[in-house]
Design a protein around this motif. Structure first.
Motif, mmCIF file in Angstrom:
data_model
loop_
_atom_site.group_PDB
_atom_site.id
_atom_site.type_symbol
_atom_site.label_atom_id
_atom_site.label_comp_id
_atom_site.label_asym_id
_atom_site.label_seq_id
_atom_site.Cartn_x
_atom_site.Cartn_y
_atom_site.Cartn_z
ATOM 1 N N GLU A 244 -38.034 -52.414 -16.285
ATOM 2 C CA GLU A 244 -39.149 -51.757 -17.179
ATOM 3 C C GLU A 244 -40.357 -52.474 -17.252
ATOM 4 O OE1 GLU A 244 -36.772 -51.387 -20.737
ATOM 5 O OE2 GLU A 244 -35.204 -50.384 -19.965
ATOM 6 N N ASN A 245 -40.270 -53.883 -17.389
ATOM 7 C CA ASN A 245 -41.660 -54.500 -17.601
ATOM 8 C C ASN A 245 -42.614 -54.217 -16.305
ATOM 9 O OD1 ASN A 245 -41.084 -55.271 -20.239
ATOM 10 N ND2 ASN A 245 -40.322 -57.332 -19.453
ATOM 11 N N GLU A 246 -41.904 -54.529 -15.114
ATOM 12 C CA GLU A 246 -42.740 -54.157 -13.817
ATOM 13 C C GLU A 246 -42.956 -52.705 -13.579
ATOM 14 O OE1 GLU A 246 -43.962 -56.560 -12.072
ATOM 15 O OE2 GLU A 246 -43.519 -58.118 -13.695
ATOM 16 N N THR A 247 -42.449 -51.744 -14.375
ATOM 17 C CA THR A 247 -42.478 -50.343 -14.151
ATOM 18 C C THR A 247 -42.168 -50.018 -12.704
ATOM 19 O OG1 THR A 247 -44.957 -50.365 -13.291
ATOM 20 C CG2 THR A 247 -44.476 -49.898 -15.815
ATOM 21 N N ILE A 248 -40.812 -50.276 -12.413
ATOM 22 C CA ILE A 248 -40.271 -50.003 -11.230
ATOM 23 C C ILE A 248 -39.286 -49.057 -11.965
ATOM 24 C CG2 ILE A 248 -38.652 -50.847 -9.466
ATOM 25 C CD1 ILE A 248 -39.933 -53.397 -9.654
#
Length: 151
Positions: A93-97
């Protein structure tokens, strides 16, 4: 496991005697897409934890692979415990994957299973038996490199 063509069950080339022993094994990971693939990663010793999965797979391999693809790329893994950990979900989520929703206990839906099958056949079909884990690791890396993208 036995890999053979249909109707060839008892042919001599399909019968191989082996001594089974608890000599250990290897855990491997790779990523595939229609237009590319990652390197094959071989875990050296121990189990795969969520932290190890994030630090050895997601950050150095998945993140750049996904970002190099078009914006429609979706990351697909399986239902293994390290893949479902909060730490891993949070990282993705933090890396928007974007991650594909995955039904429980459904490895047959994952196309990498066909690649693992093919890789296993190539290893089993080698002329000389592999005696050590190091030889197995080298054989896996060599066969991975020999697989074409088309395959």
């Amino acid at each position: 496991m036995i890999w053979r063509e249909p109707e060839t069950r008892y042919r001599a080339p399909n019968i191989v005697e082996r001594d089974n022993y608890r000599g250990g094994g290897l855990l491997v990971w790779a990523g595939i897409a229609t237009n590319g693939r990652t390197d094959l990663y071989v875990f050296s010793g121990g189990s795969v934890t969520a932290v190890r999965y994030r630090d050895k797979i997601l950050h150095p391999l998945v993140r750049p692979f996904i970002f190099a693809m078009d914006t429609e790329a979706i990351f697909m893994d399986d239902d293994a415990r390290p893949h479902r950990a909060r730490l891993v979900r949070s990282y993705l989520e933090n890396e928007t994957i974007p991650q594909m929703a995955w039904p429980a206990r459904s490895p047959d839906l994952n196309p990498i299973e066909d690649v693992w099958n093919m890789l296993g056949r190539r290893i089993a079909g080698r002329s000389a038996p592999l005696d050590t884990l190091r030889e197995l690791q080298q054989a896996l890396l060599q066969e991975w490199e020999l697989l074409t993208q088309r395959v």
